[in-house]
Design an enzyme around this catalytic site. Structure first.
Site, mmCIF file in Angstrom:
data_model
loop_
_atom_site.group_PDB
_atom_site.id
_atom_site.type_symbol
_atom_site.label_atom_id
_atom_site.label_comp_id
_atom_site.label_asym_id
_atom_site.label_seq_id
_atom_site.Cartn_x
_atom_site.Cartn_y
_atom_site.Cartn_z
ATOM 1 N N CYS A 65 2.566 5.249 9.528
ATOM 2 C CA CYS A 65 2.431 3.913 10.122
ATOM 3 C C CYS A 65 3.294 3.808 11.386
ATOM 4 O O CYS A 65 4.463 4.214 11.355
ATOM 5 C CB CYS A 65 2.849 2.851 9.120
ATOM 6 S SG CYS A 65 2.684 1.187 9.789
ATOM 7 N N CYS A 69 9.407 -0.667 9.893
ATOM 8 C CA CYS A 69 10.024 -1.426 8.806
ATOM 9 C C CYS A 69 11.103 -0.573 8.150
ATOM 10 O O CYS A 69 10.812 0.513 7.638
ATOM 11 C CB CYS A 69 8.960 -1.835 7.791
ATOM 12 S SG CYS A 69 7.555 -2.650 8.589
ATOM 13 N N CYS A 72 10.657 1.071 4.617
ATOM 14 C CA CYS A 72 9.378 1.669 4.234
ATOM 15 C C CYS A 72 9.286 3.168 4.473
ATOM 16 O O CYS A 72 9.453 3.667 5.571
ATOM 17 C CB CYS A 72 8.246 0.983 4.987
ATOM 18 S SG CYS A 72 6.611 1.528 4.426
ATOM 19 N N CYS A 108 -4.973 -4.538 -6.140
ATOM 20 C CA CYS A 108 -4.390 -4.693 -4.804
ATOM 21 C C CYS A 108 -4.461 -3.349 -4.081
ATOM 22 O O CYS A 108 -4.002 -2.339 -4.615
ATOM 23 C CB CYS A 108 -2.938 -5.137 -4.916
ATOM 24 S SG CYS A 108 -2.733 -6.573 -5.985
ATOM 25 N N CYS A 139 -7.381 -7.846 -3.794
ATOM 26 C CA CYS A 139 -6.304 -8.144 -2.838
ATOM 27 C C CYS A 139 -6.206 -6.960 -1.879
ATOM 28 O O CYS A 139 -6.358 -5.805 -2.303
ATOM 29 C CB CYS A 139 -4.982 -8.338 -3.571
ATOM 30 S SG CYS A 139 -3.575 -8.516 -2.452
ATOM 31 N N CYS A 199 -0.923 -14.201 -0.312
ATOM 32 C CA CYS A 199 0.144 -13.574 -1.105
ATOM 33 C C CYS A 199 1.236 -13.203 -0.112
ATOM 34 O O CYS A 199 1.027 -12.370 0.765
ATOM 35 C CB CYS A 199 -0.376 -12.321 -1.818
ATOM 36 S SG CYS A 199 0.928 -11.410 -2.683
ATOM 37 N N ARG A 271 5.947 -13.461 -8.326
ATOM 38 C CA ARG A 271 5.642 -12.121 -8.792
ATOM 39 C C ARG A 271 6.862 -11.206 -8.761
ATOM 40 O O ARG A 271 7.541 -11.097 -7.724
ATOM 41 C CB ARG A 271 4.521 -11.554 -7.929
ATOM 42 C CG ARG A 271 3.348 -12.564 -7.797
ATOM 43 C CD ARG A 271 2.089 -11.981 -7.236
ATOM 44 N NE ARG A 271 1.708 -10.820 -8.021
ATOM 45 C CZ ARG A 271 1.398 -9.646 -7.459
ATOM 46 N NH1 ARG A 271 1.420 -9.528 -6.151
ATOM 47 N NH2 ARG A 271 1.055 -8.632 -8.211
HETATM 48 N N1 SAM Z 1 1.419 -2.242 5.696
HETATM 49 C C1 SAM Z 1 1.272 -3.513 4.993
HETATM 50 C C2 SAM Z 1 2.224 -4.540 5.563
HETATM 51 O O1 SAM Z 1 3.212 -4.150 6.174
HETATM 52 O O2 SAM Z 1 2.011 -5.720 5.332
HETATM 53 C C3 SAM Z 1 1.535 -3.305 3.525
HETATM 54 C C4 SAM Z 1 2.971 -3.062 3.212
HETATM 55 S S1 SAM Z 1 3.435 -2.825 1.585
HETATM 56 C C5 SAM Z 1 2.055 -2.543 0.704
HETATM 57 C C6 SAM Z 1 3.657 -4.448 1.008
HETATM 58 C C7 SAM Z 1 5.079 -4.786 0.800
HETATM 59 O O3 SAM Z 1 5.773 -3.922 -0.103
HETATM 60 C C8 SAM Z 1 5.929 -4.773 2.050
HETATM 61 O O4 SAM Z 1 5.613 -5.886 2.880
HETATM 62 C C9 SAM Z 1 7.317 -4.896 1.425
HETATM 63 O O5 SAM Z 1 7.640 -6.259 1.200
HETATM 64 C C10 SAM Z 1 7.180 -4.167 0.062
HETATM 65 N N2 SAM Z 1 7.896 -2.891 0.115
HETATM 66 C C11 SAM Z 1 7.552 -1.812 0.829
HETATM 67 N N3 SAM Z 1 8.496 -0.836 0.672
HETATM 68 C C12 SAM Z 1 9.438 -1.337 -0.185
HETATM 69 C C13 SAM Z 1 10.660 -0.834 -0.744
HETATM 70 N N4 SAM Z 1 11.123 0.391 -0.446
HETATM 71 N N5 SAM Z 1 11.365 -1.624 -1.586
HETATM 72 C C14 SAM Z 1 10.908 -2.868 -1.896
HETATM 73 N N6 SAM Z 1 9.782 -3.413 -1.396
HETATM 74 C C15 SAM Z 1 9.051 -2.648 -0.544
HETATM 75 FE FE1 SF4 Z 2 3.876 0.104 8.039
HETATM 76 FE FE2 SF4 Z 2 5.350 0.201 5.825
HETATM 77 FE FE3 SF4 Z 2 5.818 -1.672 7.643
HETATM 78 FE FE4 SF4 Z 2 3.563 -1.796 6.224
HETATM 79 S S1 SF4 Z 2 5.652 -1.998 5.422
HETATM 80 S S2 SF4 Z 2 3.754 -2.094 8.425
HETATM 81 S S3 SF4 Z 2 3.142 0.409 5.951
HETATM 82 S S4 SF4 Z 2 6.054 0.547 7.942
#
Ligand code: SAM
Ligand code: SF4
Length: 332
Positions: A65, A69, A72, A108, A139, A199, A271
């Site tokens: 990606c 973030c 992530c 989801c 979702c 959501c 959730r």
């Molecule tokens: N790429 C999409 C976005 O950024 O909206 C999907 C991201 S992910 C499926 C959905 C959420 O999972 C993120 O927005 C974040 O809040 C949560 N998430 C991702 N990595 C995480 C981590 N290491 N610990 C806790 N929550 C996490």
């Molecule tokens: Fe990309 Fe992860 Fe951020 Fe979603 S949460 S936009 S997958 S870096």
């Protein structure tokens, strides 16, 4: 039993009209027993306190990606994850059937995108229609959406769109620099205008303050209509990410945020999402008492571990809690 959807939508809109950090902080700072006594009462007034809605999360496109973030592992700025192509429909359908057999009522699907490209839309539409035909709620969480993209997915019958605000507007630039907090809110508006349920929630444990956590809830509760679904994640420190070594959240502070989310958004589903593998059974039980009423089932989330069906069903059985059944037409 759940209140009628109409009554609950009205309650979502009419809950305390404008929350402020001060008014929310006043509740947050109550003695723990008083805070949970209040949130459990509100929870009981809106939901069956012994029911938990089960969702299953599938990564339909992994890694690579372009966003940064800090939490992530799927970001190209993190290290160690090999990117994959978008999953084929048949593979998604086969996973969705397994999820339904495990008791999930919502499926989801997440993709590691900044936002879907035009060339991806037909495949996403086919996944929405296919999973819906199984009688599951659908979702998607695909990053930012234009209003046209939201309309396309709404026309396909998409039930929910996940797009987390993740933290307060103040702390947001500490977490992500490749997009803004208002970009997130703009997508939430596109989703809401297209008639898709929203959501949106966030993550605790990224180095934010308690006020940041509360401000995140104030933003969500003050939306023209609060989200129907509010995921509260406990940071899973992922190796290779900027937040791999952040100090863990105090469990009591986490439970206080669950209770506050319940009080501020009484008719929304709160959730308990990422991070449950680091939570004791007792912590999860207190989160349910405080007002959490939905979890992800299965061994994995997108790239991180999840407790798995045996541990979850064992915990729910010991608590005398059952999974919400959702009877919608579809393939038996
Ligand atoms: N790429 C999409 C976005 O950024 O909206 C999907 C991201 S992910 C499926 C959905 C959420 O999972 C993120 O927005 C974040 O809040 C949560 N998430 C991702 N990595 C995480 C981590 N290491 N610990 C806790 N929550 C996490
Ligand atoms: Fe990309 Fe992860 Fe951020 Fe979603 S949460 S936009 S997958 S870096």
């Amino acid at each position: 039993m759940l209140k009628t959807e109409v009554a609950k939508a009205a309650e979502r809109g009419s809950a305390e009209s404008r929350w402020t950090l001060d008014s929310a902080r006043e509740l947050y700072d109550l003695p723990f027993n008083d805070l949970l006594y209040r949130s459990h009462g509100i929870h009981r007034a809106n939901f069956d306190p012994n029911e938990v809605q089960l969702s299953k999360l599938l990564n339909i496109k992994t890694g690579g990606c372009p966003e940064d973030c800090g939490y992530c592992s799927q970001s190209a700025h993190a290290s160690g994850l090999v990117a994959s192509k978008l999953m084929k429909l048949d593979d998604v359908m086969s996973e969705a059937r397994k999820a339904k057999e495990s008791g999930a009522t919502r499926y989801c699907m997440g993709a590691a995108w900044r936002s879907p490209k035009a060339r991806d839309e037909a495949a996403i539409v086919a996944m929405v229609k296919g999973v819906k035909s199984l009688g599951l709620e659908t979702c998607m969480t695909l990053g930012m959406l234009s209003s046209e993209q939201a309309e396309t997915f709404a026309d396909a019958g998409l039930d929910y769109y996940n797009h987390n605000v993740d933290t307060s507007e103040r702390f947001y630039p500490e977490v992500i620099t490749t997009r803004s907090f208002s970009d997130r809110l703009e997508t939430l508006a596109h989703v809401r205008e297209a008639g898709i349920k929203v959501c949106s929630g966030g993550i605790l444990g990224m180095g934010e303050t308690v006020d940041d956590r509360i401000d995140m809830l104030v933003t969500l509760a003050n939306l023209p209509e609060p989200p129907e679904s509010v995921p509260i994640n406990l940071l899973i420190p992922m190796p290779g990410t900027r937040m791999a070594n952040v100090d863990p959240v105090d469990p009591i502070e986490f439970i206080r945020i669950i209770a506050l989310a319940r009080l501020m958004m009484p008719a929304s589903s709160v959730r308990l999402t990422a991070g449950r593998t680091a939570m004791s059974d007792e912590m999860q039980a207190l989160c349910f008492f405080a007002g959490a009423n939905s979890i992800f089932i299965g061994d994995t989330l997108l790239t991180a571990a999840n407790p798995g069906n045996d541990r979850d069903s064992n915990l729910l059985a010991r608590l005398g809690m059952t999974a919400t059944s959702l009877e919608i037409p579809g393939e038996c």
